[in-house]
Design an enzyme around this catalytic site. Structure first.
Site, PDB file in Angstrom:
ATOM      1  N   TYR A 175       9.478  40.258 -42.758  1.00 35.45           N
ATOM      2  CA  TYR A 175       9.102  38.695 -42.353  1.00 35.45           C
ATOM      3  C   TYR A 175       9.048  37.415 -43.879  1.00 35.45           C
ATOM      4  CZ  TYR A 175       7.110  42.284 -39.332  1.00 35.45           C
ATOM      5  OH  TYR A 175       6.645  43.403 -38.805  1.00 35.45           O
ATOM      6  N   TRP A 182      -1.844  34.403 -38.509  1.00 40.04           N
ATOM      7  CA  TRP A 182      -2.742  35.252 -38.576  1.00 40.04           C
ATOM      8  C   TRP A 182      -2.505  35.758 -40.299  1.00 40.04           C
ATOM      9  CZ3 TRP A 182      -4.621  39.862 -35.257  1.00 40.04           C
ATOM     10  CH2 TRP A 182      -4.272  40.995 -35.811  1.00 40.04           C
ATOM     11  N   TYR A 186      15.766  37.415 -40.133  1.00 34.46           N
ATOM     12  CA  TYR A 186      14.606  37.949 -39.770  1.00 34.46           C
ATOM     13  C   TYR A 186      15.002  36.986 -38.548  1.00 34.46           C
ATOM     14  CZ  TYR A 186      10.353  37.475 -36.896  1.00 34.46           C
ATOM     15  OH  TYR A 186       9.677  37.773 -35.529  1.00 34.46           O
ATOM     16  N   GLN A 226      -0.419  32.650 -32.311  1.00 40.57           N
ATOM     17  CA  GLN A 226      -1.371  33.740 -32.732  1.00 40.57           C
ATOM     18  C   GLN A 226      -2.627  33.756 -32.678  1.00 40.57           C
ATOM     19  OE1 GLN A 226       0.780  35.405 -36.697  1.00 40.57           O
ATOM     20  NE2 GLN A 226       1.710  36.705 -35.405  1.00 40.57           N
ATOM     21  N   ASP A 280       2.099  43.270 -30.677  1.00 38.17           N
ATOM     22  CA  ASP A 280       3.503  42.714 -30.300  1.00 38.17           C
ATOM     23  C   ASP A 280       4.145  43.529 -29.290  1.00 38.17           C
ATOM     24  OD1 ASP A 280       2.786  41.506 -32.272  1.00 38.17           O
ATOM     25  OD2 ASP A 280       5.880  40.865 -33.353  1.00 38.17           O
ATOM     26  N   GLU A 310       2.550  48.110 -43.804  1.00 33.41           N
ATOM     27  CA  GLU A 310       2.021  47.784 -42.700  1.00 33.41           C
ATOM     28  C   GLU A 310       1.624  48.381 -41.413  1.00 33.41           C
ATOM     29  OE1 GLU A 310       5.952  46.634 -40.474  1.00 33.41           O
ATOM     30  OE2 GLU A 310       4.587  44.498 -39.665  1.00 33.41           O
TER      31      GLU A 310
HETATM   32  C1  2M8 Z   1       4.145  41.053 -36.769  1.00 35.43           C
HETATM   33  O1  2M8 Z   1       5.048  40.451 -35.701  1.00 35.43           O
HETATM   34  C2  2M8 Z   1       6.122  39.811 -35.672  1.00 35.43           C
HETATM   35  C3  2M8 Z   1       6.223  38.626 -34.037  1.00 35.43           C
HETATM   36  O2  2M8 Z   1       4.896  37.583 -34.820  1.00 35.43           O
HETATM   37  C4  2M8 Z   1       7.737  40.626 -35.429  1.00 35.43           C
HETATM   38  O3  2M8 Z   1       7.581  41.309 -35.181  1.00 35.43           O
HETATM   39  O4  2M8 Z   1       8.835  40.250 -35.314  1.00 35.43           O
HETATM   40  C5  2M8 Z   1       2.771  41.328 -35.645  1.00 35.43           C
HETATM   41  O5  2M8 Z   1       2.942  43.027 -36.213  1.00 35.43           O
HETATM   42  C6  2M8 Z   1       2.079  40.392 -36.163  1.00 35.43           C
HETATM   43  O6  2M8 Z   1       0.909  40.294 -35.470  1.00 35.43           O
HETATM   44  C7  2M8 Z   1       2.721  39.906 -37.566  1.00 35.43           C
HETATM   45  O7  2M8 Z   1       1.670  38.675 -37.513  1.00 35.43           O
HETATM   46  C8  2M8 Z   1       3.431  40.122 -37.617  1.00 35.43           C
HETATM   47  C9  2M8 Z   1       4.032  39.349 -39.465  1.00 35.43           C
HETATM   48  O8  2M8 Z   1       3.118  40.351 -39.775  1.00 35.43           O
HETATM   49  O9  2M8 Z   1       4.355  40.630 -37.790  1.00 35.43           O
END
Ligand code: 2M8
Length: 435
Positions: free
Chosen positions: A32, A38, A84, A110, A172, A404
């Site tokens: 990420y 959030w 990503y 979010q 998700d 995570e």
């Molecule tokens: C996860 O979501 C992202 C998309 O927003 C992904 O999987 O690509 C989820 O756990 C979400 O709640 C979280 O904010 C994000 C980044 O930690 O990862």
């Protein structure tokens, strides 16, 4: 690991994930690489414990990408990264006429945590005057964001707002959405997943699930991210108890903060009116007597989605349930999620045949939901079970690291921290739990 060592490690993770130049924190390296809405809120709570300047910069960075209509997007692409998918060229926020002109973002949002985050960080820091000044400069932007929700995401004007994408829920690939996917038949899109180059594919959504996710975005894009069109056309239209509980908690915090700031009677009475309507409707529409907890409501197909998840208990954090319902919810929590052989709190009902203990939001424990649950149970005076949630969270991090998500089964002998490592909100919220 001693408490001091854990705290030092948590701070190190946050500081490493902080982008000094742009003033925001990535949730996790590689997996990420941008600013998530959030996540940033939870991260700011962690920073407030030792570096209030970073807490403020984190929030400013997110708000700097607020749209001209008040909307705060779910990802802000401050930087370029090819680790990503889907990135800014897929989301194309500029399709919306009021999208941020300075930042590329997504066209979804979010759970709205910023309001209560401002109150949390005010309570944490020593220099209250300085933080109140910061809040004064930013609080209207959060109010504007809530106004946008009630004006554009509540077609029945009932006090509950909808989400149009599972990524807006934050949870998700929860099994909650499986029945909605059954109503859709998207094409098999051609795309290159990046998440599965960082994390074992068995712990992430399937390619077919990504087809649904992308299809929902394509529908929104075809209508320039217009909320009214989305409300009319999106096959995914859900009133989510977690999302709405965050909005209600943030409303409550804004009221308290505006009272401290003074001279804000109009905004306070607007917030109070939203609160009254929202809490009443929340209890009427989202509580499920049979299951003994709150559930999601499928607004497209006009029915409750009858599954328990960790989102079912989030309303405790926002003082939504009556005392009687809170007692029932705690019994549900202990009976279904809290057997002696389990850490609390699985993200999905462990008794369901859709439960998967290792896969993303289909069962594993998440520290942010645990943090809310801990605070929510304390709100209602359930201190023993609250402490169990807190201790379980600390134990999992001590045992496996700042992952995570985690397996809820105590019987697991192999490594049971999943997803990304050195994960920012796990570090940030651990700091708050250890305070
Ligand atoms: C996860 O979501 C992202 C998309 O927003 C992904 O999987 O690509 C989820 O756990 C979400 O709640 C979280 O904010 C994000 C980044 O930690 O990862």
């Amino acid at each position: 690991m001693s408490k001091d060592n854990l705290q030092e490690k948590a701070k190190h993770i946050l500081d490493t994930n902080f982008n000094e130049d742009k003033g925001f924190t990535i949730p996790c390296e590689g997996l990420y690489p941008f600013q998530w809405n959030w996540d940033s809120g939870f991260i700011a709570i962690g920073f407030a414990h030792y570096d209030s300047n970073k807490a403020k910069r984190e929030i400013e960075a997110l708000l700097s990408a607020q749209w001209e209509n008040g909307f705060i997007p779910h990802i802000v692409f401050h930087n370029d990264s090819d680790t990503y998918f889907p990135g800014p060229d897929f989301h194309l926020s500029k399709l919306h006429p009021l999208a941020s002109k300075s930042h590329r973002t997504t066209g979804m949002t979010q759970p709205p945590v910023l309001g209560f985050v401002l109150k949390e960080i005010y309570d944490i820091v020593d220099d209250k005057e300085d933080m109140l000044n910061f809040i004064k400069q930013n609080i209207d932007k959060v109010f504007f964001n809530h106004q946008h929700f009630y004006n554009h995401r509540d077609p029945n004007q009932e006090g509950l707002v909808f989400i149009y994408h599972n990524w807006e829920s934050g949870t998700d690939n929860s099994p909650i959405w499986d029945d909605i996917w059954e109503t859709m038949d998207p094409p098999n899109y051609k795309f290159e997943r990046r998440d599965t180059t960082h994390v074992d594919a068995a712990q992430r959504p399937t390619n077919r699930e990504y087809d649904y996710y992308l299809h929902l975005i394509e529908i929104a894009k075809a209508h320039n991210y217009d909320d009214a069109k989305i409300a009319e056309l999106s096959p995914f239209l859900v009133q989510d108890p977690l999302f709405n509980a965050m909005l209600i908690k943030s409303n409550e915090a804004l009221i308290e903060l505006y009272e401290m700031i003074g001279d804000s009677e109009d905004k306070i009475s607007t917030l109070k009116a939203w609160q009254e309507k929202a809490i009443t409707r929340f209890n009427e529409k989202l509580y499920n007597e049979k299951l003994g907890g709150y559930v999601h409501y499928d607004l497209r197909n006009e029915k409750q989605i009858e599954h328990l998840s960790s989102s079912s208990f989030a309303p405790l954090f926002s003082n939504i349930p009556t005392k009687e319902h809170a007692e029932v919810m705690v019994k549900t929590l202990i009976k279904k999620f809290g057997g002696e052989d389990r850490y609390l709190c699985a993200s999905f009902d462990p008794e369901s045949d859709r439960f998967n203990p290792k896969k993303y939001w289909r069962g594993p424990i998440w520290i942010n939901l645990n943090w809310m649950l801990y605070n929510g149970l304390n709100n209602y005076g359930f201190t023993d079970i609250a402490n169990r949630v807190k201790e379980d969270s600390i134990t999992l991090i001590e045992k496996y690291g700042f992952y995570e998500y985690f397996d809820s089964r105590k019987s697991v002998t192999e490594h049971a921290g999943y997803g990304g490592n050195n994960f920012s909100w796990s570090a940030a919220l651990l700091l708050d739990l250890l305070k």
